[in-house]
Design a protein around this motif. Structure first.
Motif, PDB file in Angstrom:
ATOM      1  N   PRO A 208      -1.458 -17.294  -7.927  1.00 40.70           N
ATOM      2  CA  PRO A 208      -0.771 -18.575  -8.065  1.00 40.70           C
ATOM      3  C   PRO A 208      -1.282 -19.383  -9.251  1.00 40.70           C
ATOM      4  O   PRO A 208      -0.836 -20.510  -9.456  1.00 40.70           O
ATOM      5  CB  PRO A 208      -1.103 -19.279  -6.747  1.00 40.70           C
ATOM      6  N   ASP A 209      -2.199 -18.803 -10.006  1.00 43.44           N
ATOM      7  CA  ASP A 209      -2.787 -19.501 -11.147  1.00 43.44           C
ATOM      8  C   ASP A 209      -2.116 -19.146 -12.468  1.00 43.44           C
ATOM      9  O   ASP A 209      -2.538 -19.633 -13.525  1.00 43.44           O
ATOM     10  CB  ASP A 209      -4.284 -19.179 -11.236  1.00 43.44           C
ATOM     11  N   VAL A 231       4.865 -10.694  -4.420  1.00 38.57           N
ATOM     12  CA  VAL A 231       4.169 -11.519  -3.425  1.00 38.57           C
ATOM     13  C   VAL A 231       3.507 -12.664  -4.173  1.00 38.57           C
ATOM     14  O   VAL A 231       2.660 -12.460  -5.048  1.00 38.57           O
ATOM     15  CB  VAL A 231       3.105 -10.705  -2.664  1.00 38.57           C
ATOM     16  N   ILE A 232       3.897 -13.896  -3.818  1.00 36.66           N
ATOM     17  CA  ILE A 232       3.404 -15.095  -4.504  1.00 36.66           C
ATOM     18  C   ILE A 232       2.724 -15.986  -3.479  1.00 36.66           C
ATOM     19  O   ILE A 232       3.385 -16.658  -2.696  1.00 36.66           O
ATOM     20  CB  ILE A 232       4.567 -15.876  -5.153  1.00 36.66           C
ATOM     21  N   GLY A 233       1.492 -16.011  -3.441  1.00 35.45           N
ATOM     22  CA  GLY A 233       0.586 -15.251  -4.268  1.00 35.45           C
ATOM     23  C   GLY A 233      -0.705 -15.072  -3.513  1.00 35.45           C
ATOM     24  O   GLY A 233      -0.817 -15.292  -2.309  1.00 35.45           O
ATOM     25  N   LEU A 261       0.666 -25.810  -4.507  1.00 38.15           N
ATOM     26  CA  LEU A 261       0.631 -24.907  -5.654  1.00 38.15           C
ATOM     27  C   LEU A 261       1.461 -23.657  -5.385  1.00 38.15           C
ATOM     28  O   LEU A 261       2.262 -23.226  -6.227  1.00 38.15           O
ATOM     29  CB  LEU A 261      -0.814 -24.521  -5.974  1.00 38.15           C
ATOM     30  N   ALA A 262       1.287 -23.060  -4.211  1.00 39.62           N
ATOM     31  CA  ALA A 262       2.004 -21.832  -3.880  1.00 39.62           C
ATOM     32  C   ALA A 262       3.508 -22.066  -3.831  1.00 39.62           C
ATOM     33  O   ALA A 262       4.301 -21.238  -4.304  1.00 39.62           O
ATOM     34  CB  ALA A 262       1.508 -21.281  -2.541  1.00 39.62           C
ATOM     35  N   ALA A 281       6.614 -15.167   0.002  1.00 34.59           N
ATOM     36  CA  ALA A 281       5.802 -16.363  -0.174  1.00 34.59           C
ATOM     37  C   ALA A 281       4.554 -16.312   0.698  1.00 34.59           C
ATOM     38  O   ALA A 281       4.606 -15.942   1.871  1.00 34.59           O
ATOM     39  CB  ALA A 281       6.613 -17.609   0.192  1.00 34.59           C
ATOM     40  N   ALA A 282       3.431 -16.677   0.108  1.00 39.02           N
ATOM     41  CA  ALA A 282       2.170 -16.781   0.831  1.00 39.02           C
ATOM     42  C   ALA A 282       1.401 -17.970   0.279  1.00 39.02           C
ATOM     43  O   ALA A 282       1.607 -18.381  -0.858  1.00 39.02           O
ATOM     44  CB  ALA A 282       1.354 -15.502   0.675  1.00 39.02           C
ATOM     45  N   GLY A 283       0.513 -18.509   1.110  1.00 39.38           N
ATOM     46  CA  GLY A 283      -0.309 -19.622   0.670  1.00 39.38           C
ATOM     47  C   GLY A 283       0.011 -20.911   1.402  1.00 39.38           C
ATOM     48  O   GLY A 283       1.012 -21.559   1.107  1.00 39.38           O
ATOM     49  N   GLY A 284      -0.826 -21.274   2.376  1.00 40.23           N
ATOM     50  CA  GLY A 284      -0.669 -22.549   3.072  1.00 40.23           C
ATOM     51  C   GLY A 284       0.441 -22.578   4.107  1.00 40.23           C
ATOM     52  O   GLY A 284       0.834 -23.665   4.543  1.00 40.23           O
ATOM     53  N   ILE A 285       0.939 -21.437   4.530  1.00 44.30           N
ATOM     54  CA  ILE A 285       2.017 -21.410   5.533  1.00 44.30           C
ATOM     55  C   ILE A 285       1.398 -21.408   6.925  1.00 44.30           C
ATOM     56  O   ILE A 285       0.645 -20.503   7.285  1.00 44.30           O
ATOM     57  CB  ILE A 285       2.915 -20.178   5.331  1.00 44.30           C
TER      58      ILE A 285
END
Length: 341
Positions: A208-209, A231-233, A261-262, A281-285
């Motif tokens: 994600p960076d 896959v993000i991310g 961010l994700a 989507a991945a990150g904070g779900i």
């Protein structure tokens, strides 16, 4: 029960709790725990693979494919194991896993610790998937002299067993690994892995960076290289404002602070790919509402992991149920109808 599980887990050292959770889920799987009941509107086909629901477990929890059946029984539509490397490696020195309780986050610098490709693939092949989708995530050994060859070995070994294979070039904890997300290196990697995957879908996990230029480059390479999904991310090396005393630890940050961010990067990748590559989507779900927001922003599937640390094993079923309610509320007869809406 879920609250008790979470309290007990958080009372232990993070890595000890991780190991014990995998052992428990592995044992539960041998008891043939039932899968969650299917909800027809949640079924979706991505890259020719039929997912019973779009909520998956991200790689990193079950690194060695020891608890596939138990994890499927929690209600996940898919379980991604790994990251597996060709040779076993211990990973980075401990401590290397940190809970940021005040932030509902995790920082890790595990370093692809795993027992090696052969052992993980053998366990995956023997597992009872009970109708769920199995992904295998592969990477390169830290001391590899030819990292492309490591990925080719991983894809070749995993493809006959997995429903899909994910190439992980986005971990921040193996020095230089993220360089494979760029330019000619990525093009070469995708061509080499594509040559050995057979008919198995190939996914690519990115960081994600990435900046706008990096995202454009990945999008072009993915489309040209025949990647079936992005896959993000992965975790982020950036540091939003954090309250925990562990917030300054080095490694990849995941969990609630990664959410904005994700989600932003998902929208950027959607724009860059123009809908020509499926997105995960991945990150904070950590809720059905957040999963639904990512789907409407362009994701066909979502993955979670860190939220399990705080919400326990009941989380997947709750997210699945909440997602179904969101779709029904807004008149979507299927997940596919809501993607990018």
């Amino acid at each position: 029960m879920a609250d008790l599980f979470s309290r007990l887990a958080r009372s232990l050292d993070p890595e000890t709790a991780h190991v014990l959770a995998i052992r428990a889920l592995g044992g539960w799987g041998t008891l043939h725990a039932p899968l969650a009941g299917a909800i027809p509107r949640l079924a979706i086909t991505v890259a020719g693979v039929s997912f019973p629901n779009p909520v998956g477990l991200a790689a990193g929890l079950d690194k060695d494919a020891r608890a596939i059946t138990g994890l499927m029984a929690l209600g996940f539509g898919s379980v991604e194991v790994g990251t597996l490397t060709p040779r076993a490696q211990p990973g980075n020195p401990k401590p290397r896993l940190f809970r940021l309780v005040e932030d509902r986050a995790v920082i890790n610098r595990m370093g692809f610790n795993n027992g090696g490709l052969a052992a993980g693939i053998a366990r995956a092949q023997a597992a009872d998937r009970r109708g769920g989708v199995l992904g295998i995530n592969v990477g390169a050994n830290k001391d590899a002299t030819d990292r492309v060859a490591d990925y080719v070995a991983g894809v070749a070994a995993a493809a006959p067993i997995a429903d899909y294979v994910t190439i992980n070039v986005s971990s921040p904890n193996t020095p230089g690994l993220r360089d494979l997300q760029q330019g000619a290196a990525l093009t070469e990697l995708l061509a080499a892995c594509g040559a050995v995957r057979g008919a198995t879908p190939l996914f690519l996990k990115i960081a994600p960076d990435l900046d706008a230029a990096g995202i454009d480059g990945v999008a072009r390479a993915a489309i040209d290289g025949g990647v079936d999904a992005l896959v993000i991310g992965n975790t982020t090396i950036s540091r939003p404002a954090l309250r925990s005393a562990h917030g300054s630890e080095t490694g990849g940050l995941s969990g609630a602070p990664l959410r904005t961010l994700a989600a932003d990067k998902l929208r950027e990748v959607r724009a860059a790919t123009g809908g020509h590559v499926a997105l995960i989507a991945a990150g904070g779900i950590d809720s059905g509402a957040e999963a639904y927001a990512r789907i409407r922003a362009g994701a066909s599937l979502v993955q979670l992991y860190s939220a399990l640390v705080y919400d326990g094993p009941g989380l997947p079923r709750r997210v699945v149920a909440e997602l179904a309610e969101c779709l029904a509320r807004d008149g979507f007869a299927s997940v596919a109808a809501a993607v990018g809406a």
